[in-house]
Design a protein around this motif. Sequence first.
Motif, mmCIF file in Angstrom:
data_model
loop_
_atom_site.group_PDB
_atom_site.id
_atom_site.type_symbol
_atom_site.label_atom_id
_atom_site.label_comp_id
_atom_site.label_asym_id
_atom_site.label_seq_id
_atom_site.Cartn_x
_atom_site.Cartn_y
_atom_site.Cartn_z
ATOM 1 N N ALA A 1 44.015 36.569 34.474
ATOM 2 C CA ALA A 1 44.805 35.398 34.083
ATOM 3 C C ALA A 1 43.894 34.215 33.752
ATOM 4 O O ALA A 1 44.113 33.505 32.758
ATOM 5 N N ALA A 2 42.862 34.014 34.559
ATOM 6 C CA ALA A 2 41.926 32.917 34.309
ATOM 7 C C ALA A 2 41.168 33.136 33.012
ATOM 8 O O ALA A 2 40.946 32.201 32.232
ATOM 9 N N LEU A 3 40.764 34.371 32.744
ATOM 10 C CA LEU A 3 40.039 34.676 31.512
ATOM 11 C C LEU A 3 40.934 34.528 30.286
ATOM 12 O O LEU A 3 40.466 34.127 29.214
ATOM 13 N N ALA A 4 42.213 34.842 30.441
ATOM 14 C CA ALA A 4 43.151 34.617 29.339
ATOM 15 C C ALA A 4 43.239 33.124 29.029
ATOM 16 O O ALA A 4 43.255 32.716 27.859
ATOM 17 N N LEU A 5 43.250 32.294 30.078
ATOM 18 C CA LEU A 5 43.332 30.840 29.893
ATOM 19 C C LEU A 5 42.069 30.293 29.236
ATOM 20 O O LEU A 5 42.146 29.524 28.269
ATOM 21 N N THR A 6 40.898 30.690 29.736
ATOM 22 C CA THR A 6 39.659 30.172 29.144
ATOM 23 C C THR A 6 39.461 30.713 27.727
ATOM 24 O O THR A 6 38.920 30.018 26.866
ATOM 25 N N ARG B 1 42.840 37.199 19.498
ATOM 26 C CA ARG B 1 41.594 37.960 19.531
ATOM 27 C C ARG B 1 40.664 37.432 20.614
ATOM 28 O O ARG B 1 40.038 38.211 21.336
ATOM 29 N N ALA B 2 40.573 36.109 20.729
ATOM 30 C CA ALA B 2 39.688 35.517 21.730
ATOM 31 C C ALA B 2 40.145 35.861 23.143
ATOM 32 O O ALA B 2 39.329 36.170 24.012
ATOM 33 N N VAL B 3 41.447 35.817 23.375
ATOM 34 C CA VAL B 3 41.981 36.122 24.704
ATOM 35 C C VAL B 3 41.720 37.578 25.065
ATOM 36 O O VAL B 3 41.256 37.889 26.175
ATOM 37 N N LEU B 4 42.008 38.482 24.138
ATOM 38 C CA LEU B 4 41.799 39.904 24.410
ATOM 39 C C LEU B 4 40.319 40.212 24.632
ATOM 40 O O LEU B 4 39.964 41.007 25.513
ATOM 41 N N ARG B 5 39.457 39.600 23.842
ATOM 42 C CA ARG B 5 38.018 39.809 23.989
ATOM 43 C C ARG B 5 37.536 39.313 25.346
ATOM 44 O O ARG B 5 36.748 39.986 26.028
ATOM 45 N N ASN B 6 38.034 38.159 25.746
ATOM 46 C CA ASN B 6 37.626 37.581 27.025
ATOM 47 C C ASN B 6 38.104 38.439 28.197
ATOM 48 O O ASN B 6 37.350 38.736 29.120
ATOM 49 N N MET B 7 39.358 38.826 28.146
ATOM 50 C CA MET B 7 39.922 39.651 29.221
ATOM 51 C C MET B 7 39.264 41.029 29.249
ATOM 52 O O MET B 7 38.986 41.577 30.319
ATOM 53 N N GLY B 8 38.998 41.589 28.073
ATOM 54 C CA GLY B 8 38.362 42.904 28.012
ATOM 55 C C GLY B 8 36.969 42.898 28.604
ATOM 56 O O GLY B 8 36.598 43.805 29.368
ATOM 57 N N GLY B 9 36.208 41.837 28.293
ATOM 58 C CA GLY B 9 34.858 41.729 28.856
ATOM 59 C C GLY B 9 34.881 41.611 30.364
ATOM 60 O O GLY B 9 34.085 42.250 31.065
ATOM 61 N N GLY B 10 35.804 40.803 30.880
ATOM 62 C CA GLY B 10 35.916 40.658 32.332
ATOM 63 C C GLY B 10 36.350 41.937 33.005
ATOM 64 O O GLY B 10 35.852 42.292 34.079
ATOM 65 N N ALA B 11 37.300 42.648 32.371
ATOM 66 C CA ALA B 11 37.779 43.904 32.949
ATOM 67 C C ALA B 11 36.662 44.945 33.004
ATOM 68 O O ALA B 11 36.517 45.665 34.006
ATOM 69 N N VAL B 12 35.869 45.016 31.943
ATOM 70 C CA VAL B 12 34.747 45.958 31.927
ATOM 71 C C VAL B 12 33.735 45.607 33.014
ATOM 72 O O VAL B 12 33.234 46.482 33.739
ATOM 73 N N ALA B 13 33.433 44.305 33.148
ATOM 74 C CA ALA B 13 32.470 43.868 34.163
ATOM 75 C C ALA B 13 32.943 44.248 35.560
ATOM 76 O O ALA B 13 32.165 44.770 36.371
ATOM 77 N N MET B 14 34.209 43.991 35.848
ATOM 78 C CA MET B 14 34.736 44.336 37.177
ATOM 79 C C MET B 14 34.774 45.843 37.382
ATOM 80 O O MET B 14 34.489 46.336 38.479
ATOM 81 N N GLY B 15 35.134 46.579 36.338
ATOM 82 C CA GLY B 15 35.177 48.029 36.461
ATOM 83 C C GLY B 15 33.818 48.626 36.741
ATOM 84 O O GLY B 15 33.669 49.513 37.602
ATOM 85 N N VAL B 16 32.794 48.135 36.052
ATOM 86 C CA VAL B 16 31.431 48.653 36.238
ATOM 87 C C VAL B 16 30.914 48.334 37.638
ATOM 88 O O VAL B 16 30.362 49.200 38.329
ATOM 89 N N THR B 17 31.092 47.081 38.065
ATOM 90 C CA THR B 17 30.571 46.711 39.383
ATOM 91 C C THR B 17 31.343 47.394 40.509
ATOM 92 O O THR B 17 30.757 47.769 41.531
ATOM 93 N N TYR B 18 32.658 47.570 40.334
ATOM 94 C CA TYR B 18 33.433 48.270 41.365
ATOM 95 C C TYR B 18 32.981 49.726 41.475
ATOM 96 O O TYR B 18 32.826 50.259 42.584
#
Length: 237
Positions: free
Chosen positions: A190-195, A209-226
């Motif tokens: 939600a925060a990444l969608a806002l920023t 496009r910006a919202v999806l790109r931002n959320m996608g990058g964050g989701a990938v980062a969390m998925g990799v670290t988890y």
Amino acid sequence: MTDTRAHDESHGNGLGARLNWLRAAVLGANDGVVSTAGIVVGVAGATGDRGALLTAGLAGLLAGSMSMAAGEYVSVSTQRDSEQAALATEKRELQETPEAELAELTGLLEGKGLSREVAREAAVQLTERDALRAHAEVELGIDPDDLTNPWHAAGASFLAFTAGALLPLLAIVLPPASLRLIVTVLAVLAALALTGWWSARLGDAAVGRAVLRNMGGGAVAMGVTYAAGALLGAVGV
């Protein structure tokens, strides 16, 4: 006419500077969200201990905010040094070759669309009023009274990163253990969608496009670290 153009240009420069600061604040907050979320979600993949999550998240917040502040301070200090050096050079040239500088200012104003005669008259009037300011603004694009401040930049970066980092940190440590991960992921997205929306609006870019790109990058980062944390936890590291 000359005064009005200078007045309008000053407002334009001020607006551009404010937009740059606002954009930097949004990006700093975005970095705080993503980097801290990656840390706490990664640790959550290895352990559910609240103390470990708090320690890791707080360490990431402090390290990231200090790093951002230090980097911004160094960067803006270098820019300020360059601006001061350029102003010093311009001041020396005005003292040593005033006629050449007047001709240069005339040419610059003529290049902005003024006729030769009007450009010459405007250059003379600007030079009589404040020659250094005229050359600084027209030739260098610098306001001598509003040079970049490295301390302001460092403080803004520190606060922006900290504000962003607090969200995933609180989201991972406050809810019950069974809800920590899902609450953190949803809060971060939600925060990444806002920023993403905000940065797109500031840059007049496509919002979706910006919202999806931002959320996608964050989701990938969390998925990799988890996944990395879960793997390390499984092998007992």
